[in-house]
Design a protein around this motif. Structure first.
Motif, PDB file in Angstrom:
ATOM      1  N   ARG A  36       6.754  21.026 -30.761  1.00 15.48           N
ATOM      2  CA  ARG A  36       5.648  21.732 -30.223  1.00 15.48           C
ATOM      3  C   ARG A  36       5.654  21.921 -28.756  1.00 15.48           C
ATOM      4  O   ARG A  36       5.300  22.888 -28.115  1.00 15.48           O
ATOM      5  CB  ARG A  36       4.231  21.003 -30.526  1.00 15.48           C
ATOM      6  N   ARG A  88      -1.939  21.683 -21.684  1.00 19.81           N
ATOM      7  CA  ARG A  88      -1.766  22.433 -23.024  1.00 19.81           C
ATOM      8  C   ARG A  88      -1.424  21.241 -24.015  1.00 19.81           C
ATOM      9  O   ARG A  88      -1.829  21.038 -25.318  1.00 19.81           O
ATOM     10  CB  ARG A  88      -0.993  23.674 -23.088  1.00 19.81           C
ATOM     11  N   ARG A  91      -4.696  18.858 -24.500  1.00 21.83           N
ATOM     12  CA  ARG A  91      -5.443  19.565 -25.156  1.00 21.83           C
ATOM     13  C   ARG A  91      -4.966  19.673 -26.661  1.00 21.83           C
ATOM     14  O   ARG A  91      -5.798  19.483 -27.633  1.00 21.83           O
ATOM     15  CB  ARG A  91      -5.821  20.887 -24.818  1.00 21.83           C
ATOM     16  N   GLU A  92      -3.809  20.053 -27.071  1.00 21.44           N
ATOM     17  CA  GLU A  92      -3.381  20.294 -28.344  1.00 21.44           C
ATOM     18  C   GLU A  92      -2.812  19.309 -29.057  1.00 21.44           C
ATOM     19  O   GLU A  92      -3.140  18.909 -30.512  1.00 21.44           O
ATOM     20  CB  GLU A  92      -2.234  21.314 -28.382  1.00 21.44           C
ATOM     21  N   ARG A  95      -5.381  16.087 -28.597  1.00 21.19           N
ATOM     22  CA  ARG A  95      -6.932  16.269 -28.787  1.00 21.19           C
ATOM     23  C   ARG A  95      -7.871  15.846 -27.548  1.00 21.19           C
ATOM     24  O   ARG A  95      -8.954  15.445 -28.140  1.00 21.19           O
ATOM     25  CB  ARG A  95      -7.369  15.889 -30.225  1.00 21.19           C
TER      26      ARG A  95
END
Length: 104
Positions: A36, A88, A91-92, A95
């Protein structure tokens, strides 16, 4: 012959080797997160018209070979990738909501 790229006033072939290292070299690049993080970095490179020629993620750092157009400085590109990818990823993958300021 080299694979030169061209803009309106210049022909160029600028490649830079960048190593991104997390704070305290924490070993955070594993498994699904590793894939990711690679997708996030590729997407950020596409947004700035930077070509990610080659990349490799170790357990505690990331190597990237970038082809950067001469209209961008390498310091601006590295700062953009480090800053936006950190936001990012937090956040991703972790969480986290809100800003990253003031967290320990």
């Amino acid at each position: 012959m080299k694979d030169w790229r061209s803009m309106a006033h210049v022909r160029w072939d600028c490649k830079y080797h960048i190593v991104l290292v997390p704070k305290y070299r924490k070993k955070v690049f594993f498994g699904k997160q590793r894939k990711r993080i690679g997708e996030i970095l590729r997407e950020l490179c596409r947004q700035k018209e930077v070509e990610l020629v080659e990349g490799n993620a170790a357990s505690d750092h990331i190597h990237m070979l970038l082809s950067v157009p001469p209209k961008f400085s390498i310091a601006m590109v590295a700062g953009y990738l480090k800053g936006k990818s950190a936001i990012r990823i937090n956040r991703e993958l972790e969480r986290v909501k809100g800003s990253l300021v003031g967290r320990s």
